[in-house]
Motif scaffolding. Structure first.
Motif, short mmCIF file in Angstrom:
data_model
loop_
_atom_site.label_atom_id
_atom_site.label_comp_id
_atom_site.label_asym_id
_atom_site.label_seq_id
_atom_site.Cartn_x
_atom_site.Cartn_y
_atom_site.Cartn_z
N ASP A 11 17.86 72.73 63.07
CA ASP A 11 16.43 73.00 63.28
C ASP A 11 15.92 74.10 62.34
OD1 ASP A 11 16.37 71.06 65.26
OD2 ASP A 11 16.78 72.49 66.87
N GLY A 30 21.49 74.01 72.01
CA GLY A 30 21.89 75.33 72.49
C GLY A 30 23.38 75.55 72.59
N HIS A 31 24.18 74.53 72.33
CA HIS A 31 25.63 74.64 72.52
C HIS A 31 26.42 73.97 71.40
CE1 HIS A 31 23.99 75.19 76.57
NE2 HIS A 31 25.08 75.89 76.85
N SER A 40 24.71 70.42 70.68
CA SER A 40 23.31 70.23 71.07
C SER A 40 22.46 71.34 70.49
CB SER A 40 23.23 70.20 72.59
OG SER A 40 23.76 71.40 73.10
N GLY A 86 16.88 68.13 63.31
CA GLY A 86 18.10 67.36 63.07
C GLY A 86 17.85 66.01 62.43
N ASP A 96 18.30 64.95 75.33
CA ASP A 96 18.06 65.09 76.78
C ASP A 96 17.50 63.81 77.38
OD1 ASP A 96 18.96 67.61 76.43
OD2 ASP A 96 17.00 68.59 76.63
P1 ATP Z 1 21.19 72.15 75.21
O1 ATP Z 1 21.57 70.78 75.61
O2 ATP Z 1 22.28 72.90 74.53
O3 ATP Z 1 20.56 72.91 76.32
P2 ATP Z 1 18.96 70.86 73.96
O4 ATP Z 1 18.86 70.16 75.27
O5 ATP Z 1 17.74 71.42 73.35
O6 ATP Z 1 20.04 72.02 74.07
P3 ATP Z 1 19.71 68.33 72.90
O7 ATP Z 1 18.50 67.71 73.47
O8 ATP Z 1 21.01 67.86 73.36
O9 ATP Z 1 19.63 69.90 72.90
O10 ATP Z 1 19.68 68.08 71.35
C1 ATP Z 1 18.61 68.50 70.53
C2 ATP Z 1 19.20 68.99 69.24
O11 ATP Z 1 19.85 67.90 68.57
C3 ATP Z 1 18.17 69.53 68.29
O12 ATP Z 1 18.67 70.73 67.75
C4 ATP Z 1 18.06 68.44 67.23
O13 ATP Z 1 17.70 68.93 65.96
C5 ATP Z 1 19.48 67.89 67.23
N1 ATP Z 1 19.53 66.50 66.73
C6 ATP Z 1 18.96 65.40 67.26
N2 ATP Z 1 19.20 64.31 66.51
C7 ATP Z 1 19.96 64.74 65.46
C8 ATP Z 1 20.51 64.11 64.29
N3 ATP Z 1 20.36 62.82 64.06
N4 ATP Z 1 21.22 64.88 63.43
C9 ATP Z 1 21.39 66.20 63.65
N5 ATP Z 1 20.88 66.85 64.70
C10 ATP Z 1 20.17 66.14 65.60
#
Ligand code: ATP
Ligand code: MG
Ligand code: FE
Length: 347
Positions: free
Chosen positions: A167, A138-139, A136, A180, A304
């Motif tokens: 990002d 952050g992880h 994700s 992403g 999310d």
């Molecule tokens: P965490 O869940 O770790 O607290 P977050 O909630 O910000 O972090 P998510 O909402 O799970 O993270 O995911 C967002 C991330 O996923 C962003 O960094 C985004 O660039 C990446 N992302 C989304 N779609 C894609 C894709 N198709 N390919 C690559 N990365 C992607």
């Protein structure tokens, strides 16, 4: 049992209704991306204030679209962490206020457990045990999952998360946040073999990751191309493809290792980066060689959302877990400290 799920850990306000017999009844999401775009990233105070504005109207909207009223809700789950503390407090306050008013149990849920269990919302959900790759913003973690709350950490990133690397690469290539999906779209136009990026930490044993070196490699590659006056759209696409391929290869090598090490056949991928098509294809190709299978959620449940929190909360509320009177918000919260939920197993 009808559970309202609330997600406000970062820049998305997500609300959903999950029924333990009927499944997901409705979900809504409001993304604050446009609001933060001018600042080049999420501004925590603005995020909290917008959650305040949006959350109750979204709760009413999700109830209306499922043909339910507040009186029908049997419990409330909200994201208690990890995340931005102010944003988390908004979800926790609304959940506890509603729960108190309605006289129903309330439970703070772990955001990454939400991501991890999101594939359970799909047809053909994975059975336990499995290996999960959480990727994700952050992880980046590899987890052996024996049941809900039975998590063994196999490896994780020692620096940047995979999503963060996407990002930052996007920013270097002049693309907007979240990067992403934009890097992935640009990579579609890339030519293979123009650049060769490293596969960090794959040449030594272990299941940890590192993505900050890859980020530097991208920066150097972009700068070198710019210095030569060669940084046109085609070269940017070539770089995007080389970067994405390196991330996918790296994650695939570690997933294969984790499956071998644990003897698991099932791999679950979750979190925003699990929406990435090249990653899904790479992992499926790897798993097919060993007759393994890969599970993931629909794209809108990779990033999310409220549905994953409603689902995770339902499993724990059903087992009798609930908050006391206090709102729980835990900005930093290791997932392997969660209590297990023992599902009654049929004999
Ligand atoms: P965490 O869940 O770790 O607290 P977050 O909630 O910000 O972090 P998510 O909402 O799970 O993270 O995911 C967002 C991330 O996923 C962003 O960094 C985004 O660039 C990446 N992302 C989304 N779609 C894609 C894709 N198709 N390919 C690559 N990365 C992607
Ligand atoms: Mg987000
Ligand atoms: Fe997330």
């Amino acid at each position: 049992m009808l559970i309202l799920g609330i997600e406000t850990s970062c820049d998305e306000t997500g609300v959903a209704l999950f029924d333990d017999g009927l499944g997901l009844l409705a979900h809504v999401l409001f993304s604050q991306i446009d609001m933060h775009a001018d600042y080049g990233g999420v501004v925590p105070e603005l995020a909290s204030r917008d959650h305040v504005r949006k959350l109750l109207p979204l709760c009413d909207q999700v109830l209306a679209s499922a043909g339910k009223t507040r009186a029908d809700i049997d419990g409330i789950a909200y994201t208690a962490g990890p995340g931005l503390v102010g944003a988390l407090m908004v979800g926790g306050s609304v959940a506890h206020a509603l729960g108190f008013a309605l006289g129903i149990p309330v439970l703070g849920v772990h955001h990454m457990e939400g991501h991890l269990l999101a594939p359970m919302l799909e047809d053909n959900p994975p059975e336990f045990p499995f290996v999960a790759l959480l990727v994700s913003g952050g992880h980046t973690q590899l987890v052996k999952v024996d049941g809900i709350g039975e998590y063994q950490m196999l490896g994780e990133s020692v620096d940047d998360a995979a999503g963060e690397a996407f990002d930052k690469t996007a920013k270097m290539l002049g693309l907007d946040y979240p990067g992403g999906p934009r890097v992935a779209a640009l990579a579609e136009k890339g030519r293979e073999g123009q650049y060769r990026f490293p596969r960090p930490m794959t040449d030594r044993p272990g299941l940890d990751f590192s993505f900050s070196g890859l980020k530097t490699f991208t920066l150097n590659t972009v700068n070198a191309a710019r210095d030569k006056g060669a940084l046109d759209d085609q070269v940017r696409a070539d770089i995007a493809l080389a970067f994405e391929t390196a991330v996918v290869d790296t994650l695939t090598i570690k997933c294969r290792r984790a499956l071998e090490q644990t003897g698991c056949k099932r791999l679950v991928i979750a979190g925003g980066v699990s929406a990435n098509k090249r990653l899904r294809a790479g992992l499926e190709k790897m798993a097919a060689k060993t007759r393994g299978s890969v599970f993931y959620a629909r794209p809108e449940f990779c990033t999310d959302n409220g549905a994953m929190i409603a689902y995770a909360g339902t499993q724990r509320l059903k087992a009798g877990q609930r908050d006391g009177e206090r709102i729980v918000s835990v900005p930093r919260w290791p997932m392997n400290t969660l209590p297990p939920v023992h599902e009654p197993r049929a004999n």
